[in-house]
Design a protein around this motif. Structure first.
Motif, PDB file in Angstrom:
ATOM      1  N   PHE A 298    -108.414   7.340  28.848  1.00 47.31           N
ATOM      2  CA  PHE A 298    -109.043   6.075  28.472  1.00 47.31           C
ATOM      3  C   PHE A 298    -110.353   6.325  27.708  1.00 47.31           C
ATOM      4  O   PHE A 298    -110.678   5.617  26.753  1.00 47.31           O
ATOM      5  CB  PHE A 298    -109.327   5.283  29.758  1.00 47.31           C
ATOM      6  N   GLY A 299    -111.090   7.374  28.110  1.00 42.80           N
ATOM      7  CA  GLY A 299    -112.377   7.662  27.476  1.00 42.80           C
ATOM      8  C   GLY A 299    -112.214   8.140  26.040  1.00 42.80           C
ATOM      9  O   GLY A 299    -112.979   7.738  25.148  1.00 42.80           O
ATOM     10  N   VAL A 300    -111.218   8.989  25.803  1.00 41.35           N
ATOM     11  CA  VAL A 300    -111.029   9.484  24.431  1.00 41.35           C
ATOM     12  C   VAL A 300    -110.435   8.377  23.557  1.00 41.35           C
ATOM     13  O   VAL A 300    -110.759   8.259  22.367  1.00 41.35           O
ATOM     14  CB  VAL A 300    -110.216  10.804  24.407  1.00 41.35           C
ATOM     15  N   GLU A 301    -109.601   7.525  24.155  1.00 41.26           N
ATOM     16  CA  GLU A 301    -109.097   6.355  23.412  1.00 41.26           C
ATOM     17  C   GLU A 301    -110.256   5.451  23.003  1.00 41.26           C
ATOM     18  O   GLU A 301    -110.318   4.977  21.868  1.00 41.26           O
ATOM     19  CB  GLU A 301    -108.171   5.525  24.311  1.00 41.26           C
ATOM     20  N   ASP A 302    -111.152   5.205  23.951  1.00 37.52           N
ATOM     21  CA  ASP A 302    -112.322   4.365  23.647  1.00 37.52           C
ATOM     22  C   ASP A 302    -113.144   4.993  22.527  1.00 37.52           C
ATOM     23  O   ASP A 302    -113.641   4.295  21.640  1.00 37.52           O
ATOM     24  CB  ASP A 302    -113.191   4.193  24.905  1.00 37.52           C
ATOM     25  N   MET A 303    -113.257   6.341  22.554  1.00 37.49           N
ATOM     26  CA  MET A 303    -114.031   7.003  21.493  1.00 37.49           C
ATOM     27  C   MET A 303    -113.354   6.799  20.138  1.00 37.49           C
ATOM     28  O   MET A 303    -114.027   6.530  19.128  1.00 37.49           O
ATOM     29  CB  MET A 303    -114.202   8.498  21.796  1.00 37.49           C
ATOM     30  N   ILE A 307    -115.128   4.857  17.043  1.00 36.01           N
ATOM     31  CA  ILE A 307    -115.351   5.456  15.714  1.00 36.01           C
ATOM     32  C   ILE A 307    -114.859   4.477  14.645  1.00 36.01           C
ATOM     33  O   ILE A 307    -115.562   4.192  13.671  1.00 36.01           O
ATOM     34  CB  ILE A 307    -114.619   6.819  15.605  1.00 36.01           C
ATOM     35  N   ALA A 308    -113.658   3.928  14.867  1.00 36.96           N
ATOM     36  CA  ALA A 308    -113.092   2.996  13.889  1.00 36.96           C
ATOM     37  C   ALA A 308    -113.957   1.743  13.770  1.00 36.96           C
ATOM     38  O   ALA A 308    -114.105   1.181  12.681  1.00 36.96           O
ATOM     39  CB  ALA A 308    -111.665   2.619  14.299  1.00 36.96           C
ATOM     40  N   GLU A 309    -114.533   1.303  14.885  1.00 34.67           N
ATOM     41  CA  GLU A 309    -115.338   0.067  14.879  1.00 34.67           C
ATOM     42  C   GLU A 309    -116.820   0.345  14.632  1.00 34.67           C
ATOM     43  O   GLU A 309    -117.643  -0.585  14.673  1.00 34.67           O
ATOM     44  CB  GLU A 309    -115.171  -0.659  16.226  1.00 34.67           C
ATOM     45  N   ASN A 310    -117.146   1.613  14.464  1.00 35.27           N
ATOM     46  CA  ASN A 310    -118.537   2.010  14.201  1.00 35.27           C
ATOM     47  C   ASN A 310    -119.499   1.508  15.285  1.00 35.27           C
ATOM     48  O   ASN A 310    -120.553   0.962  14.999  1.00 35.27           O
ATOM     49  CB  ASN A 310    -118.964   1.511  12.809  1.00 35.27           C
ATOM     50  N   ARG A 311    -119.086   1.692  16.536  1.00 31.10           N
ATOM     51  CA  ARG A 311    -119.963   1.357  17.676  1.00 31.10           C
ATOM     52  C   ARG A 311    -120.048   2.597  18.578  1.00 31.10           C
ATOM     53  O   ARG A 311    -119.220   3.500  18.478  1.00 31.10           O
ATOM     54  CB  ARG A 311    -119.405   0.158  18.451  1.00 31.10           C
ATOM     55  N   PRO A 312    -121.042   2.656  19.458  1.00 26.71           N
ATOM     56  CA  PRO A 312    -121.139   3.817  20.355  1.00 26.71           C
ATOM     57  C   PRO A 312    -119.930   3.893  21.280  1.00 26.71           C
ATOM     58  O   PRO A 312    -119.384   2.858  21.675  1.00 26.71           O
ATOM     59  CB  PRO A 312    -122.413   3.553  21.164  1.00 26.71           C
ATOM     60  N   HIS A 313    -119.516   5.106  21.612  1.00 32.87           N
ATOM     61  CA  HIS A 313    -118.441   5.256  22.598  1.00 32.87           C
ATOM     62  C   HIS A 313    -119.064   5.391  23.978  1.00 32.87           C
ATOM     63  O   HIS A 313    -120.238   5.713  24.123  1.00 32.87           O
ATOM     64  CB  HIS A 313    -117.533   6.432  22.250  1.00 32.87           C
TER      65      HIS A 313
END
Ligand SMILES: NC(=O)c1ccc[n+]([C@@H]2O[C@H](COP(=O)([O-])OP(=O)(O)OC[C@H]3O[C@@H](n4cnc5c(N)ncnc54)[C@H](O)[C@@H]3O)[C@@H](O)[C@H]2O)c1
Length: 344
Positions: A298-303, A307-313
């Protein structure tokens, strides 16, 4: 986003189960020092079995998911970052805080992300606990406790030597779940006092296939610490590979207006129990909308999405570095002031 996995050992199975079903990422390739493991994973889950060099250079790999043993976390992550890839390490981020700092600085210069396990803290149990404390449900946090007590991993892991080498031990191995959960709930740590001991210089493996082999122990196996949080709360934490059985809670947090029993931070789910003055007994709080099953990955998916949404992971390298600072002080029996990072 395409993921390339390095390290196809015991923990890779659950990542592969979850990530190959994901609609947000694709597992493109896998590699392992033991090529047969990468081939077996590729045959079962799809993707290409590559050498480590090939995977790090592969044009269709955006994120390197580093599931190797702790001794290889820093060097492989650096190679991935040097090659312009984002990287997500299994815990601990690195063995030494200095190496972890250098890795994060390198990634900053290269413009790539570093993420790190555990992502269990993004699950319903810890997120519910975090929200209750943030909402003031137990008043102002005063203190708490954390216990990770077990007899060690040599009874079940097929290749358990790394748990007793530098980078292992109860603090660097299991501490990431407990300390990251506490930091998620209570904010950053500002000081650590600790006593650490190595109880037995050798451990005998009782699991297959290495049953009967001995491991020379290089790290403390019983650590008792006091964590002073920047908020003023203080938590006593005991992490041990020397305890046969215990009835102690995983984590409790006590506040001026109540108490919280936090579930096992090595899992995603609940229950989260709360007690407030006037209550007859503890009651289970409703869980927030977050994964409650074994959602590793889940954490790497969120990352990838971040990245795609240009927000912090969320499972960030900065958080993992702070936790590594705390764990390093605790595992060495040190008294240390910790610089609480601004990002947490
Ligand atoms: N086993 C678990 O239940 C568990 C749970 C959560 C997290 N973890 C973490 O996951 C990581 C891996 O643990 P594991 O239990 O899967 O270990 P493991 O020994 O079963 O697997 C590690 C794999 O990494 C490979 N490897 C090691 N160094 C390498 C290198 N330089 N290049 C390429 N491949 C390399 C090994 O050949 C092995 O296949 C550790 O950081 C551990 O703390 C493990």
């Amino acid at each position: 986003m395409n993921i390339g996995i390095i390290g196809c050992g015991a923990i890779s199975g659950i990542y592969l189960e979850n990530l190959t079903k994901s609609r947000r990422v694709r597992v493109a390739a896998m590699a392992d020092l033991d090529a047969s493991r990468a081939k077996a994973a590729a045959a079962k889950y799809g993707g290409r079995a590559l050498t480590v060099d090939e995977l790090i250079d592969a044009r269709d790999v955006d994120i390197v998911l580093n599931l190797t043993t702790p001794d290889a976390h820093e060097s492989l992550a650096r190679r991935a970052v040097e090659a312009g890839k984002h990287v997500y390490n299994e815990k601990p981020l690195c063995i030494d805080p200095a190496g972890a700092r250098n890795l994060l600085e390198l990634a900053r210069r290269k413009g790539v992300r570093v993420g790190c396990a555990p992502d269990t803290v993004l699950g319903a149990g810890i997120q519910t606990s975090r929200k209750l404390v943030a909402d003031g449900a137990i008043g102002k946090p005063v203190g708490g406790l954390a216990f990770m007590l077990c007899p060690g991993h040599e009874s079940w892991h097929p290749d358990p030597a790394f748990y007793y080498k530098k980078g292992g031990g109860p603090v660097l191995d299991m501490g990431p779940y407990y300390i990251t959960a506490l930091v998620t709930i209570l904010g950053p740590v500002a000081g650590v006092r600790s006593v650490a001991r190595m109880t037995r210089p050798q451990r005998t493996i009782t699991s297959a296939p290495r049953r009967g082999q001995t491991i020379d122990v290089e790290v403390a196996t019983h650590c008792v610490g006091i964590l002073e949080f920047a908020s003023g709360a203080s938590v006593s934490a005991t992490l041990s590979f020397d305890v046969h059985r215990s009835r102690c809670a995983n984590i409790e947090v006590w506040g001026t207006e109540g108490a919280l029993a936090v579930p096992d931070p090595n899992g995603f789910g609940g229950p989260v129990s709360i007690f407030r003055p006037g209550d007859q007994d503890w009651s289970d709080a409703p869980l927030v909308d977050a994964p409650a099953h074994n959602a590793r990955g889940f954490g790497v998916e969120d990352m990838a999405v971040a990245i795609a949404e240009n927000r912090p992971h969320r499972a960030s390298g900065a958080l993992a570095l702070h936790v590594l600072d705390v764990m390093t002080a605790m595992a060495t029996g040190a008294t240390a002031k910790i610089e609480p990072p601004q990002v947490i």
